[in-house]
Scaffold this motif. Structure first.
Motif, PDB file in Angstrom:
ATOM      1  N   ALA A  78       5.665  -8.251  -5.910  1.00 28.21           N
ATOM      2  CA  ALA A  78       4.489  -8.883  -5.299  1.00 28.21           C
ATOM      3  C   ALA A  78       4.756  -9.228  -3.838  1.00 28.21           C
ATOM      4  CB  ALA A  78       4.097 -10.134  -6.084  1.00 28.21           C
ATOM      5  N   ALA A  79       5.970  -9.724  -3.554  1.00 26.68           N
ATOM      6  CA  ALA A  79       6.313 -10.057  -2.167  1.00 26.68           C
ATOM      7  C   ALA A  79       6.312  -8.810  -1.291  1.00 26.68           C
ATOM      8  CB  ALA A  79       7.685 -10.741  -2.124  1.00 26.68           C
ATOM      9  N   GLU A  80       6.870  -7.722  -1.829  1.00 30.46           N
ATOM     10  CA  GLU A  80       6.857  -6.468  -1.074  1.00 30.46           C
ATOM     11  C   GLU A  80       5.426  -6.001  -0.837  1.00 30.46           C
ATOM     12  OE1 GLU A  80       9.238  -3.726  -3.213  1.00 30.46           O
ATOM     13  OE2 GLU A  80      11.135  -4.739  -2.771  1.00 30.46           O
ATOM     14  N   ALA A  81       4.565  -6.172  -1.852  1.00 28.20           N
ATOM     15  CA  ALA A  81       3.173  -5.754  -1.708  1.00 28.20           C
ATOM     16  C   ALA A  81       2.475  -6.560  -0.622  1.00 28.20           C
ATOM     17  CB  ALA A  81       2.441  -5.910  -3.041  1.00 28.20           C
ATOM     18  N   GLU A  82       2.762  -7.866  -0.563  1.00 25.80           N
ATOM     19  CA  GLU A  82       2.155  -8.702   0.473  1.00 25.80           C
ATOM     20  C   GLU A  82       2.577  -8.236   1.862  1.00 25.80           C
ATOM     21  OE1 GLU A  82       3.271 -12.652  -0.462  1.00 25.80           O
ATOM     22  OE2 GLU A  82       1.743 -12.911  -2.006  1.00 25.80           O
ATOM     23  N   LEU A  83       3.846  -7.886   1.998  1.00 26.62           N
ATOM     24  CA  LEU A  83       4.325  -7.396   3.290  1.00 26.62           C
ATOM     25  C   LEU A  83       3.693  -6.059   3.647  1.00 26.62           C
ATOM     26  CD1 LEU A  83       8.122  -8.311   3.021  1.00 26.62           C
ATOM     27  CD2 LEU A  83       6.365  -9.454   4.408  1.00 26.62           C
ATOM     28  N   ARG A  84       3.588  -5.183   2.620  1.00 21.86           N
ATOM     29  CA  ARG A  84       2.962  -3.889   2.885  1.00 21.86           C
ATOM     30  C   ARG A  84       1.489  -4.061   3.212  1.00 21.86           C
ATOM     31  NH1 ARG A  84       6.162  -2.331  -1.622  1.00 21.86           N
ATOM     32  NH2 ARG A  84       4.344  -2.533  -2.986  1.00 21.86           N
ATOM     33  N   GLY A  85       0.891  -5.110   2.629  1.00 23.91           N
ATOM     34  CA  GLY A  85      -0.524  -5.349   2.884  1.00 23.91           C
ATOM     35  C   GLY A  85      -0.802  -5.702   4.331  1.00 23.91           C
ATOM     36  N   LEU A  86       0.219  -6.112   5.065  1.00 23.76           N
ATOM     37  CA  LEU A  86       0.044  -6.396   6.487  1.00 23.76           C
ATOM     38  C   LEU A  86      -0.120  -5.117   7.284  1.00 23.76           C
ATOM     39  CD1 LEU A  86       2.726  -9.214   6.915  1.00 23.76           C
ATOM     40  CD2 LEU A  86       0.252  -9.473   6.583  1.00 23.76           C
ATOM     41  N   ALA A  87       0.320  -4.013   6.702  1.00 21.36           N
ATOM     42  CA  ALA A  87       0.166  -2.724   7.370  1.00 21.36           C
ATOM     43  C   ALA A  87      -1.187  -2.122   6.998  1.00 21.36           C
ATOM     44  CB  ALA A  87       1.290  -1.777   6.958  1.00 21.36           C
ATOM     45  N   ASP A  88      -1.593  -1.093   7.721  1.00 22.52           N
ATOM     46  CA  ASP A  88      -2.880  -0.457   7.470  1.00 22.52           C
ATOM     47  C   ASP A  88      -2.837   0.483   6.278  1.00 22.52           C
ATOM     48  OD1 ASP A  88      -3.460  -0.125  11.037  1.00 22.52           O
ATOM     49  OD2 ASP A  88      -4.005  -1.740   9.646  1.00 22.52           O
ATOM     50  N   GLU A  89      -1.668   0.999   5.936  1.00 19.18           N
ATOM     51  CA  GLU A  89      -1.558   2.069   4.938  1.00 19.18           C
ATOM     52  C   GLU A  89      -0.808   1.588   3.701  1.00 19.18           C
ATOM     53  OE1 GLU A  89      -2.278   5.714   3.341  1.00 19.18           O
ATOM     54  OE2 GLU A  89      -3.051   4.855   5.197  1.00 19.18           O
ATOM     55  N   PRO A  90      -1.347   1.835   2.468  1.00 20.05           N
ATOM     56  CA  PRO A  90      -0.610   1.486   1.250  1.00 20.05           C
ATOM     57  C   PRO A  90       0.721   2.220   1.186  1.00 20.05           C
ATOM     58  CG  PRO A  90      -2.893   2.049   0.746  1.00 20.05           C
ATOM     59  CD  PRO A  90      -2.655   2.422   2.177  1.00 20.05           C
ATOM     60  N   ALA A  91       1.702   1.561   0.577  1.00 19.17           N
ATOM     61  CA  ALA A  91       3.026   2.171   0.425  1.00 19.17           C
ATOM     62  C   ALA A  91       3.675   1.575  -0.814  1.00 19.17           C
ATOM     63  CB  ALA A  91       3.889   1.925   1.667  1.00 19.17           C
ATOM     64  N   GLY A  92       4.601   2.328  -1.391  1.00 18.02           N
ATOM     65  CA  GLY A  92       5.325   1.835  -2.550  1.00 18.02           C
ATOM     66  C   GLY A  92       5.254   2.814  -3.707  1.00 18.02           C
ATOM     67  N   THR A  93       5.803   2.401  -4.842  1.00 12.03           N
ATOM     68  CA  THR A  93       5.874   3.240  -6.037  1.00 12.03           C
ATOM     69  C   THR A  93       4.999   2.649  -7.129  1.00 12.03           C
ATOM     70  OG1 THR A  93       8.124   3.967  -5.507  1.00 12.03           O
ATOM     71  CG2 THR A  93       7.404   4.212  -7.798  1.00 12.03           C
ATOM     72  N   VAL A  94       4.208   3.491  -7.769  1.00 13.36           N
ATOM     73  CA  VAL A  94       3.352   3.103  -8.885  1.00 13.36           C
ATOM     74  C   VAL A  94       3.723   3.959 -10.086  1.00 13.36           C
ATOM     75  CG1 VAL A  94       0.989   2.930  -9.767  1.00 13.36           C
ATOM     76  CG2 VAL A  94       1.468   2.453  -7.347  1.00 13.36           C
ATOM     77  N   THR A  95       4.045   3.320 -11.204  1.00 13.11           N
ATOM     78  CA  THR A  95       4.338   4.045 -12.442  1.00 13.11           C
ATOM     79  C   THR A  95       3.070   4.096 -13.279  1.00 13.11           C
ATOM     80  OG1 THR A  95       6.621   3.266 -12.397  1.00 13.11           O
ATOM     81  CG2 THR A  95       5.824   4.173 -14.464  1.00 13.11           C
ATOM     82  N   LEU A  96       2.626   5.310 -13.554  1.00 15.70           N
ATOM     83  CA  LEU A  96       1.363   5.550 -14.251  1.00 15.70           C
ATOM     84  C   LEU A  96       1.640   6.204 -15.598  1.00 15.70           C
ATOM     85  CD1 LEU A  96      -1.767   5.870 -14.395  1.00 15.70           C
ATOM     86  CD2 LEU A  96      -1.491   7.999 -13.080  1.00 15.70           C
ATOM     87  N   ALA A  97       1.214   5.563 -16.682  1.00 18.28           N
ATOM     88  CA  ALA A  97       1.381   6.104 -18.033  1.00 18.28           C
ATOM     89  C   ALA A  97       0.041   6.618 -18.540  1.00 18.28           C
ATOM     90  CB  ALA A  97       1.933   5.038 -18.978  1.00 18.28           C
ATOM     91  N   VAL A  98       0.032   7.835 -19.084  1.00 24.29           N
ATOM     92  CA  VAL A  98      -1.201   8.528 -19.431  1.00 24.29           C
ATOM     93  C   VAL A  98      -1.052   9.181 -20.799  1.00 24.29           C
ATOM     94  CG1 VAL A  98      -2.900  10.213 -18.624  1.00 24.29           C
ATOM     95  CG2 VAL A  98      -1.401   9.088 -16.982  1.00 24.29           C
TER      96      VAL A  98
END
Length: 307
Positions: A78-98
């Motif tokens: 969550a902390a990393e997401a908040e920091l990334r949210g300060l930037a214009d572009e989304p970044a990071g890893t998302v694990t998607l189960a299908v």
């Protein structure tokens, strides 16, 4: 000081059960995983593992720390997401189960769109059926799942947010020369004397197909069970059985006939995420892509849906 990487290894051990499985998941050797877990024990001055021969299991302290570690790692994300949210572009890893039938029709196009529009977002794609994916989501093993709301019971869970994706018809799949192909739609009561291919026992589609046949007044004669829709389609294609499948699974590469049911049967396809303390832009990007490719027809808005 606790090391986040070692905490993640402990969480993986609690989830997957063996050092070998943790090693395979992390692209490590089993000995490297064991060494890191031993270091974590020294750091905490606590016995976290019980060793019996080559196998290990968590002690009560290990179970406690694994639970806390999930909370710690989630807070760090969550902390990393908040920091990334300060930037214009989304970044990071998302694990998607299908689940299986949605991999090619929904997930892969969505992942490709995310990669094109948001190059700093990495999507890790896993195949998990609904009875597996919701527990994995609640444990924190995955970030997003594609599931079916009539299977999860998540509508009553305040910790889970649901995002409508699509509605998918359940269809009858027949050999091309089957007499029932002369009908535009098929009442299951006409199939009482047929031989069936079902999904594996306990799966969502197996339970659904069994229930539909019984509601039509007969016990299905199941001659084989496969956990792979392509194998099921091959079996039907050869004229050896018929099947009830999601329309998403009716791959046009196979020479089979697909007929809607009378009355029609549909399942609601839904994405689910843990309700975050802070929105994660990379997850929002994945959900947006899934909704784009899942909208075969308009769905009523779920009041708990997220953008």
């Amino acid at each position: 000081m606790l090391n986040p990487w070692r905490l993640r290894l402990l969480v993986d051990l609690a989830t997957y059960g063996t050092v070998r499985a943790v090693a395979q998941r992390g692209n490590l050797s089993a000995s490297a995983v064991s060494q890191q877990l031993a270091t974590l024990e020294r750091e905490t001055r606590t016995a976290l593992l019980e060793r019996t021969g080559r196998r290990v299991r968590l002690t009560a302290a290990g179970v406690l720390l694994a639970g806390r570690a999930r909370e710690i790692l989630a807070a760090m994300d969550a902390a990393e997401a908040e920091l990334r949210g300060l930037a214009d572009e989304p970044a990071g890893t998302v694990t998607l189960a299908v689940f299986q039938s949605a991999v090619h029709a929904l997930a892969e196009p969505a992942v490709a769109r995310v990669a094109e529009r948001h190059p700093d977002v990495t999507v890790v794609l896993l195949e998990l059926e609904p009875h597996e994916s919701m527990p994995a989501l609640r444990r924190g093993d995955v970030d997003v799942i594609i599931t079916t709301t009539d299977f999860t019971g998540a509508e009553l869970d305040p910790a889970i947010d649901l995002v409508p994706i699509a509605e998918d018809a359940v269809v009858l799949v027949l050999p091309e020369d089957h007499p029932l192909t002369e009908r535009e739609t098929v009442d299951l009561r006409a199939c009482a004397d047929q031989r069936w291919t079902f999904d594996v026992t306990g799966s969502y589609m197996s339970e659904l197909a069994t229930r539909l046949c019984r509601e039509a007044g007969f016990e299905p004669a199941v001659i084989c069970r496969f956990n792979n829709y392509m194998i099921a389609l091959q079996h039907v294609e050869k004229g050896r059985s018929i099947a009830l499948l999601p329309s998403l699974a009716a791959d046009p590469r196979y020479r089979v006939a697909v007929r809607p049911l009378t009355p029609p049967v549909t399942r609601r396809i839904t994405a689910a995420i843990r309700r975050p303390a802070t929105p994660r832009p990379e997850i929002t990007a994945v959900l947006s892509a899934l909704r784009r490719y899942g909208a075969r027809q308009a769905l009523p808005e779920d009041p708990r849906a997220r953008p």
